[in-house]
Design a protein around this motif. Sequence first.
Motif, PDB file in Angstrom:
ATOM      1  N   PHE A   1      -2.241   9.753  -0.913  1.00  0.00           N
ATOM      2  CA  PHE A   1      -2.759   9.308   0.377  1.00  0.00           C
ATOM      3  C   PHE A   1      -3.013  10.508   1.299  1.00  0.00           C
ATOM      4  N   VAL A   2      -2.042  11.394   1.412  1.00  0.00           N
ATOM      5  CA  VAL A   2      -2.180  12.569   2.294  1.00  0.00           C
ATOM      6  C   VAL A   2      -3.270  13.499   1.776  1.00  0.00           C
ATOM      7  N   ASP A   3      -3.375  13.660   0.464  1.00  0.00           N
ATOM      8  CA  ASP A   3      -4.418  14.513  -0.106  1.00  0.00           C
ATOM      9  C   ASP A   3      -5.822  14.009   0.229  1.00  0.00           C
ATOM     10  N   GLY A   4      -5.954  12.710   0.454  1.00  0.00           N
ATOM     11  CA  GLY A   4      -7.261  12.127   0.747  1.00  0.00           C
ATOM     12  C   GLY A   4      -7.695  12.239   2.204  1.00  0.00           C
ATOM     13  N   MET A   5      -6.877  12.859   3.038  1.00  0.00           N
ATOM     14  CA  MET A   5      -7.201  12.977   4.462  1.00  0.00           C
ATOM     15  C   MET A   5      -7.322  14.431   4.871  1.00  0.00           C
ATOM     16  N   ASP A   6      -8.012  14.652   5.999  1.00  0.00           N
ATOM     17  CA  ASP A   6      -8.005  15.984   6.592  1.00  0.00           C
ATOM     18  C   ASP A   6      -6.871  16.032   7.624  1.00  0.00           C
ATOM     19  N   VAL A   7      -6.698  17.161   8.286  1.00  0.00           N
ATOM     20  CA  VAL A   7      -5.596  17.335   9.233  1.00  0.00           C
ATOM     21  C   VAL A   7      -5.701  16.353  10.401  1.00  0.00           C
ATOM     22  N   GLU A   8      -6.909  16.135  10.912  1.00  0.00           N
ATOM     23  CA  GLU A   8      -7.092  15.211  12.041  1.00  0.00           C
ATOM     24  C   GLU A   8      -6.690  13.786  11.672  1.00  0.00           C
ATOM     25  N   GLU A   9      -7.096  13.335  10.502  1.00  0.00           N
ATOM     26  CA  GLU A   9      -6.728  11.987  10.053  1.00  0.00           C
ATOM     27  C   GLU A   9      -5.221  11.890   9.845  1.00  0.00           C
ATOM     28  N   THR A  10      -4.647  12.927   9.271  1.00  0.00           N
ATOM     29  CA  THR A  10      -3.205  12.965   9.048  1.00  0.00           C
ATOM     30  C   THR A  10      -2.464  12.884  10.375  1.00  0.00           C
ATOM     31  N   LYS A  11      -2.970  13.608  11.361  1.00  0.00           N
ATOM     32  CA  LYS A  11      -2.369  13.582  12.695  1.00  0.00           C
ATOM     33  C   LYS A  11      -2.383  12.159  13.267  1.00  0.00           C
ATOM     34  N   GLY A  12      -3.473  11.450  13.074  1.00  0.00           N
ATOM     35  CA  GLY A  12      -3.579  10.075  13.550  1.00  0.00           C
ATOM     36  C   GLY A  12      -2.577   9.150  12.882  1.00  0.00           C
ATOM     37  N   VAL A  13      -2.403   9.298  11.578  1.00  0.00           N
ATOM     38  CA  VAL A  13      -1.456   8.449  10.854  1.00  0.00           C
ATOM     39  C   VAL A  13      -0.028   8.788  11.274  1.00  0.00           C
ATOM     40  N   ILE A  14       0.276  10.059  11.467  1.00  0.00           N
ATOM     41  CA  ILE A  14       1.612  10.450  11.921  1.00  0.00           C
ATOM     42  C   ILE A  14       1.879   9.885  13.318  1.00  0.00           C
ATOM     43  N   ALA A  15       0.882   9.928  14.199  1.00  0.00           N
ATOM     44  CA  ALA A  15       1.019   9.338  15.539  1.00  0.00           C
ATOM     45  C   ALA A  15       1.303   7.845  15.416  1.00  0.00           C
ATOM     46  N   HIS A  16       0.608   7.180  14.505  1.00  0.00           N
ATOM     47  CA  HIS A  16       0.823   5.750  14.257  1.00  0.00           C
ATOM     48  C   HIS A  16       2.275   5.491  13.857  1.00  0.00           C
ATOM     49  N   GLU A  17       2.796   6.299  12.937  1.00  0.00           N
ATOM     50  CA  GLU A  17       4.186   6.135  12.492  1.00  0.00           C
ATOM     51  C   GLU A  17       5.160   6.439  13.626  1.00  0.00           C
ATOM     52  N   ALA A  18       4.871   7.456  14.434  1.00  0.00           N
ATOM     53  CA  ALA A  18       5.728   7.791  15.579  1.00  0.00           C
ATOM     54  C   ALA A  18       5.758   6.634  16.575  1.00  0.00           C
ATOM     55  N   LEU A  19       4.641   5.946  16.753  1.00  0.00           N
ATOM     56  CA  LEU A  19       4.601   4.805  17.667  1.00  0.00           C
ATOM     57  C   LEU A  19       5.454   3.645  17.155  1.00  0.00           C
ATOM     58  N   HIS A  20       5.554   3.479  15.844  1.00  0.00           N
ATOM     59  CA  HIS A  20       6.485   2.477  15.304  1.00  0.00           C
ATOM     60  C   HIS A  20       7.903   2.821  15.756  1.00  0.00           C
TER      61      HIS A  20
ATOM     62  N   MET B   1       0.864  -1.191   0.000  1.00  0.00           N
ATOM     63  CA  MET B   1       0.000   0.000   0.000  1.00  0.00           C
ATOM     64  C   MET B   1       0.892   1.230   0.000  1.00  0.00           C
ATOM     65  N   HIS B   2       0.499   2.242  -0.700  1.00  0.00           N
ATOM     66  CA  HIS B   2       1.266   3.482  -0.759  1.00  0.00           C
ATOM     67  C   HIS B   2       0.602   4.515   0.141  1.00  0.00           C
ATOM     68  N   THR B   3       0.891   4.403   1.426  1.00  0.00           N
ATOM     69  CA  THR B   3       0.271   5.261   2.437  1.00  0.00           C
ATOM     70  C   THR B   3       1.359   6.100   3.105  1.00  0.00           C
ATOM     71  N   MET B   4       1.794   5.696   4.286  1.00  0.00           N
ATOM     72  CA  MET B   4       2.924   6.315   4.979  1.00  0.00           C
ATOM     73  C   MET B   4       3.726   5.198   5.629  1.00  0.00           C
ATOM     74  N   PHE B   5       5.006   5.467   5.888  1.00  0.00           N
ATOM     75  CA  PHE B   5       5.858   4.471   6.533  1.00  0.00           C
ATOM     76  C   PHE B   5       7.008   5.164   7.248  1.00  0.00           C
ATOM     77  N   THR B   6       7.687   4.418   8.115  1.00  0.00           N
ATOM     78  CA  THR B   6       8.877   4.951   8.764  1.00  0.00           C
ATOM     79  C   THR B   6       9.958   3.891   8.807  1.00  0.00           C
ATOM     80  N   ASP B   7      11.204   4.353   8.774  1.00  0.00           N
ATOM     81  CA  ASP B   7      12.357   3.471   8.971  1.00  0.00           C
ATOM     82  C   ASP B   7      13.114   3.916  10.218  1.00  0.00           C
ATOM     83  N   PHE B   8      12.436   4.628  11.096  1.00  0.00           N
ATOM     84  CA  PHE B   8      12.923   5.204  12.346  1.00  0.00           C
ATOM     85  C   PHE B   8      13.376   6.652  12.126  1.00  0.00           C
ATOM     86  N   ALA B   9      14.242   6.909  11.184  1.00  0.00           N
ATOM     87  CA  ALA B   9      14.767   8.257  10.973  1.00  0.00           C
ATOM     88  C   ALA B   9      13.885   9.093  10.050  1.00  0.00           C
TER      89      ALA B   9
END
Length: 97
Positions: free
Chosen positions: A62-81, A46-54
């Motif tokens: 993917f980002v264009d399809g979300m609002d700021v709140e949804e984007t914040k949730g996905v960024i939090a998800h990546e930060a938790l990884h 899937m071409h969404t968001m990902f992290t390799d730590f750095a």
Amino acid sequence: MSKISAEEKLSKARAQLSMEHRFIGAHALAMTSMECKKEDYPHLPMHTMFTDFARMGWFREFVDGMDVEETKGVIAHEALHRIFLHPFRVGGRIPEI
């Protein structure tokens, strides 16, 4: 209402996250944000968001399809990884599978 760019949306979401959830927000801000192109990552299911730590990779569509709140949730998800060191715990597993 004008539509904000993906870059503005990501910046706004990361700033809000750092104000609302400082620990998670600090990790979100520590990652370098990089736009990715689908053709450069054909192996991703899937071409969404990902992290390799750095870095935190994101795909414009993917980002264009979300609002700021949804984007914040996905960024939090990546930060938790990052927080739970998931990029280092893969071991011998093949991420594509």
